[in-house]
Design a protein around this motif. Structure first.
Motif, PDB file in Angstrom:
ATOM      1  N   PRO A  69       0.841  -1.204   0.000  1.00  0.00           N
ATOM      2  CA  PRO A  69       0.000   0.000   0.000  1.00  0.00           C
ATOM      3  C   PRO A  69       0.876   1.254   0.000  1.00  0.00           C
ATOM      4  O   PRO A  69       1.958   1.255   0.590  1.00  0.00           O
ATOM      5  N   PRO A  70       0.418   2.302  -0.671  1.00  0.00           N
ATOM      6  CA  PRO A  70       1.242   3.517  -0.762  1.00  0.00           C
ATOM      7  C   PRO A  70       1.439   4.209   0.586  1.00  0.00           C
ATOM      8  O   PRO A  70       2.436   4.877   0.791  1.00  0.00           O
ATOM      9  N   PHE A  71       0.502   4.019   1.505  1.00  0.00           N
ATOM     10  CA  PHE A  71       0.598   4.628   2.834  1.00  0.00           C
ATOM     11  C   PHE A  71       0.425   3.504   3.857  1.00  0.00           C
ATOM     12  O   PHE A  71      -0.697   3.211   4.259  1.00  0.00           O
ATOM     13  N   PRO A  72       1.527   2.845   4.258  1.00  0.00           N
ATOM     14  CA  PRO A  72       1.415   1.676   5.132  1.00  0.00           C
ATOM     15  C   PRO A  72       0.767   1.973   6.484  1.00  0.00           C
ATOM     16  O   PRO A  72       0.148   1.102   7.077  1.00  0.00           O
ATOM     17  N   ASN A  73       0.891   3.200   6.975  1.00  0.00           N
ATOM     18  CA  ASN A  73       0.301   3.544   8.266  1.00  0.00           C
ATOM     19  C   ASN A  73      -0.385   4.912   8.166  1.00  0.00           C
ATOM     20  O   ASN A  73       0.124   5.907   8.686  1.00  0.00           O
ATOM     21  N   PRO A  74      -1.551   4.975   7.501  1.00  0.00           N
ATOM     22  CA  PRO A  74      -2.201   6.275   7.313  1.00  0.00           C
ATOM     23  C   PRO A  74      -2.630   6.926   8.620  1.00  0.00           C
ATOM     24  O   PRO A  74      -2.661   8.154   8.728  1.00  0.00           O
ATOM     25  N   VAL A  75      -2.947   6.132   9.632  1.00  0.00           N
ATOM     26  CA  VAL A  75      -3.373   6.709  10.916  1.00  0.00           C
ATOM     27  C   VAL A  75      -2.233   7.514  11.526  1.00  0.00           C
ATOM     28  O   VAL A  75      -2.418   8.656  11.969  1.00  0.00           O
ATOM     29  N   GLU A  76      -1.039   6.952  11.517  1.00  0.00           N
ATOM     30  CA  GLU A  76       0.124   7.666  12.071  1.00  0.00           C
ATOM     31  C   GLU A  76       0.421   8.923  11.256  1.00  0.00           C
ATOM     32  O   GLU A  76       0.692   9.981  11.813  1.00  0.00           O
ATOM     33  N   THR A  77       0.351   8.808   9.938  1.00  0.00           N
ATOM     34  CA  THR A  77       0.572   9.964   9.071  1.00  0.00           C
ATOM     35  C   THR A  77      -0.445  11.056   9.377  1.00  0.00           C
ATOM     36  O   THR A  77      -0.101  12.240   9.463  1.00  0.00           O
ATOM     37  N   CYS A  78      -1.709  10.683   9.565  1.00  0.00           N
ATOM     38  CA  CYS A  78      -2.761  11.667   9.812  1.00  0.00           C
ATOM     39  C   CYS A  78      -2.645  12.310  11.189  1.00  0.00           C
ATOM     40  O   CYS A  78      -3.070  13.448  11.383  1.00  0.00           O
ATOM     41  N   ARG A  79      -2.074  11.620  12.150  1.00  0.00           N
ATOM     42  CA  ARG A  79      -1.901  12.220  13.485  1.00  0.00           C
ATOM     43  C   ARG A  79      -0.944  13.401  13.444  1.00  0.00           C
ATOM     44  O   ARG A  79      -1.040  14.314  14.246  1.00  0.00           O
ATOM     45  N   TYR A 119       0.035   8.750  -5.659  1.00  0.00           N
ATOM     46  CA  TYR A 119      -0.980   8.402  -4.671  1.00  0.00           C
ATOM     47  C   TYR A 119      -1.144   9.580  -3.725  1.00  0.00           C
ATOM     48  O   TYR A 119      -0.169  10.227  -3.340  1.00  0.00           O
ATOM     49  N   LYS A 120      -2.377   9.862  -3.363  1.00  0.00           N
ATOM     50  CA  LYS A 120      -2.700  10.981  -2.468  1.00  0.00           C
ATOM     51  C   LYS A 120      -3.381  10.438  -1.218  1.00  0.00           C
ATOM     52  O   LYS A 120      -4.129   9.463  -1.280  1.00  0.00           O
ATOM     53  N   LEU A 121      -3.122  11.087  -0.104  1.00  0.00           N
ATOM     54  CA  LEU A 121      -3.768  10.780   1.172  1.00  0.00           C
ATOM     55  C   LEU A 121      -4.317  12.078   1.737  1.00  0.00           C
ATOM     56  O   LEU A 121      -3.591  13.065   1.852  1.00  0.00           O
ATOM     57  N   SER A 122      -5.592  12.088   2.045  1.00  0.00           N
ATOM     58  CA  SER A 122      -6.236  13.245   2.657  1.00  0.00           C
ATOM     59  C   SER A 122      -6.836  12.805   3.988  1.00  0.00           C
ATOM     60  O   SER A 122      -7.621  11.858   4.033  1.00  0.00           O
ATOM     61  N   CYS A 123      -6.457  13.500   5.038  1.00  0.00           N
ATOM     62  CA  CYS A 123      -6.883  13.120   6.388  1.00  0.00           C
ATOM     63  C   CYS A 123      -8.081  13.953   6.839  1.00  0.00           C
ATOM     64  O   CYS A 123      -8.134  15.160   6.614  1.00  0.00           O
ATOM     65  N   GLY A 124      -9.005  13.282   7.481  1.00  0.00           N
ATOM     66  CA  GLY A 124     -10.146  13.963   8.077  1.00  0.00           C
ATOM     67  C   GLY A 124      -9.874  14.229   9.554  1.00  0.00           C
ATOM     68  O   GLY A 124      -8.745  14.120  10.031  1.00  0.00           O
ATOM     69  N   ARG A 125     -10.929  14.530  10.284  1.00  0.00           N
ATOM     70  CA  ARG A 125     -10.791  14.812  11.718  1.00  0.00           C
ATOM     71  C   ARG A 125     -10.752  13.520  12.514  1.00  0.00           C
ATOM     72  O   ARG A 125     -11.394  12.532  12.165  1.00  0.00           O
ATOM     73  N   LEU A 126     -10.015  13.551  13.593  1.00  0.00           N
ATOM     74  CA  LEU A 126     -10.008  12.450  14.545  1.00  0.00           C
ATOM     75  C   LEU A 126     -11.151  12.696  15.523  1.00  0.00           C
ATOM     76  O   LEU A 126     -11.225  13.750  16.152  1.00  0.00           O
ATOM     77  N   GLU A 127     -12.075  11.748  15.599  1.00  0.00           N
ATOM     78  CA  GLU A 127     -13.262  11.909  16.440  1.00  0.00           C
ATOM     79  C   GLU A 127     -13.402  10.710  17.364  1.00  0.00           C
ATOM     80  O   GLU A 127     -12.680   9.732  17.237  1.00  0.00           O
ATOM     81  N   ARG A 128     -14.349  10.791  18.280  1.00  0.00           N
ATOM     82  CA  ARG A 128     -14.665   9.658  19.150  1.00  0.00           C
ATOM     83  C   ARG A 128     -16.084   9.195  18.847  1.00  0.00           C
ATOM     84  O   ARG A 128     -16.992   9.993  18.681  1.00  0.00           O
ATOM     85  N   GLU A 180       1.630  12.622  -0.120  1.00  0.00           N
ATOM     86  CA  GLU A 180       1.651  12.285  -1.538  1.00  0.00           C
ATOM     87  C   GLU A 180       2.886  11.439  -1.806  1.00  0.00           C
ATOM     88  O   GLU A 180       3.958  11.724  -1.279  1.00  0.00           O
ATOM     89  N   ARG A 181       2.712  10.389  -2.612  1.00  0.00           N
ATOM     90  CA  ARG A 181       3.829   9.508  -2.968  1.00  0.00           C
ATOM     91  C   ARG A 181       3.756   9.219  -4.461  1.00  0.00           C
ATOM     92  O   ARG A 181       2.674   9.013  -5.004  1.00  0.00           O
ATOM     93  N   PRO A 182       4.914   9.158  -5.124  1.00  0.00           N
ATOM     94  CA  PRO A 182       4.882   8.803  -6.546  1.00  0.00           C
ATOM     95  C   PRO A 182       4.364   7.382  -6.747  1.00  0.00           C
ATOM     96  O   PRO A 182       4.594   6.513  -5.906  1.00  0.00           O
ATOM     97  N   ALA A 183       3.662   7.166  -7.840  1.00  0.00           N
ATOM     98  CA  ALA A 183       3.118   5.848  -8.164  1.00  0.00           C
ATOM     99  C   ALA A 183       3.938   5.226  -9.288  1.00  0.00           C
ATOM    100  O   ALA A 183       4.228   5.885 -10.285  1.00  0.00           O
ATOM    101  N   ALA A 184       4.310   3.972  -9.117  1.00  0.00           N
ATOM    102  CA  ALA A 184       5.069   3.244 -10.136  1.00  0.00           C
ATOM    103  C   ALA A 184       4.079   2.506 -11.038  1.00  0.00           C
ATOM    104  O   ALA A 184       3.873   1.307 -10.909  1.00  0.00           O
TER     105      ALA A 184
END
Length: 111
Positions: A5-15, A46-55, A21-25
């Motif tokens: 996956p282009p973003f192996p840990n999206p949760v950590e990235t979003c925190r 590849y693009k990653l867009s983070c939303g809000r962290l909620e409960r 953004e990562r180049p795609a092969a």
């Protein structure tokens, strides 16, 4: 075999940030094109867009995020007679086909 996956840990990235953004092969395989016509990859990422962290109601953290592949194509269209022309191609990542696409161009006589 599936690619990593282009973003192996999206949760950590979003925190710690709001996007990434990562180049795609990826590669393009042309299936159909009239003589002189061509389509190529200008860029792909590849693009990653983070939303809000909620409960949630139970108190668990919920993070909504979106990932997508953004592809910019370059079309080469020669000087040809007016008419409708079709192009078809496939987009591949490694041994996996991601998409098969096509476009029709209707060209008219210029002044």
């Amino acid at each position: 075999m599936w690619p990593r996956p282009p973003f192996p840990n999206p949760v950590e990235t979003c925190r710690f940030g709001g996007s990434d953004e990562r180049p795609a092969a990826v590669r393009l395989v042309l299936l159909e094109a009239p003589p002189g016509f061509d389509v190529g990859l200008q860029e792909a990422s590849y693009k990653l867009s983070c939303g809000r962290l909620e409960r949630d109601p139970e108190g668990f953290e919920v993070l909504r995020y979106a990932t997508w592949l953004e592809v910019l194509y370059r079309f080469e269209i020669p000087l040809v007679a007016p008419g409708t022309y079709g192009l078809r191609w496939q987009l591949w990542e490694g041994e996996r086909m991601l998409a098969e696409e096509g476009r029709r161009f209707t060209l008219t006589a210029g002044r």
